[in-house]
Design a protein around this motif. Structure first.
Motif, short mmCIF file in Angstrom:
data_model
loop_
_atom_site.label_atom_id
_atom_site.label_comp_id
_atom_site.label_asym_id
_atom_site.label_seq_id
_atom_site.Cartn_x
_atom_site.Cartn_y
_atom_site.Cartn_z
N MET A 1 -8.54 -4.17 4.99
CA MET A 1 -8.06 -3.10 4.11
C MET A 1 -9.21 -2.20 3.68
O MET A 1 -10.33 -2.65 3.49
CB MET A 1 -7.39 -3.68 2.85
N GLU A 2 -8.92 -0.92 3.53
CA GLU A 2 -9.88 0.04 3.00
C GLU A 2 -9.61 0.21 1.51
O GLU A 2 -8.48 0.46 1.11
CB GLU A 2 -9.74 1.38 3.71
N LEU A 3 -10.65 0.06 0.70
CA LEU A 3 -10.54 0.21 -0.75
C LEU A 3 -11.29 1.45 -1.19
O LEU A 3 -12.21 1.91 -0.51
CB LEU A 3 -11.10 -1.04 -1.44
N HIS A 4 -10.90 1.98 -2.34
CA HIS A 4 -11.47 3.24 -2.80
C HIS A 4 -12.03 3.10 -4.22
O HIS A 4 -11.57 2.26 -5.00
CB HIS A 4 -10.39 4.33 -2.77
N SER A 5 -12.99 3.94 -4.51
CA SER A 5 -13.57 3.96 -5.84
C SER A 5 -12.45 4.12 -6.87
O SER A 5 -11.56 4.94 -6.70
CB SER A 5 -14.54 5.14 -5.94
N GLY A 6 -12.48 3.28 -7.90
CA GLY A 6 -11.44 3.32 -8.93
C GLY A 6 -10.35 2.27 -8.74
O GLY A 6 -9.62 1.98 -9.68
N ASP A 7 -10.24 1.71 -7.52
CA ASP A 7 -9.30 0.61 -7.32
C ASP A 7 -9.74 -0.57 -8.18
O ASP A 7 -10.94 -0.74 -8.45
CB ASP A 7 -9.26 0.17 -5.85
N ILE A 8 -8.81 -1.40 -8.59
CA ILE A 8 -9.12 -2.54 -9.46
C ILE A 8 -8.76 -3.84 -8.75
O ILE A 8 -7.62 -4.03 -8.33
CB ILE A 8 -8.36 -2.42 -10.79
N LEU A 9 -9.75 -4.73 -8.62
CA LEU A 9 -9.54 -6.05 -8.03
C LEU A 9 -9.14 -7.03 -9.13
O LEU A 9 -9.75 -7.03 -10.20
CB LEU A 9 -10.82 -6.56 -7.38
N LEU A 10 -8.13 -7.84 -8.87
CA LEU A 10 -7.69 -8.88 -9.79
C LEU A 10 -7.94 -10.21 -9.09
O LEU A 10 -7.20 -10.60 -8.18
CB LEU A 10 -6.21 -8.70 -10.12
N LEU A 11 -9.01 -10.91 -9.50
CA LEU A 11 -9.45 -12.13 -8.82
C LEU A 11 -9.14 -13.37 -9.66
O LEU A 11 -9.64 -13.49 -10.77
CB LEU A 11 -10.96 -12.08 -8.59
#
Length: 54
Positions: free
Chosen positions: A35-45
């Motif tokens: 997957m391509e992620l972008h600045s501002g995306d939020i990861l929930l780990l």
């Protein structure tokens, strides 16, 4: 659970848990390799999860 806001664009190399991403459109989806992620995306780990980004 950890919450990480991305500061740069990147791609997902590997994921070993049920990590979610909240994208700029407000969608929450399961993170998958490639997957391509972008600045501002939020990861929930979840605790004890691992992800490798490039």
């Amino acid at each position: 659970m950890k919450v990480i806001s991305l500061l740069a664009n990147c791609s997902v190399v590997s994921v070993d848990s049920n990590i979610l991403i909240k994208n700029s459109e407000g969608q929450t989806i399961k993170l998958e390799p490639g997957m391509e992620l972008h600045s501002g995306d939020i990861l929930l780990l979840p605790d004890d999860s691992n992800v490798v980004l490039h």
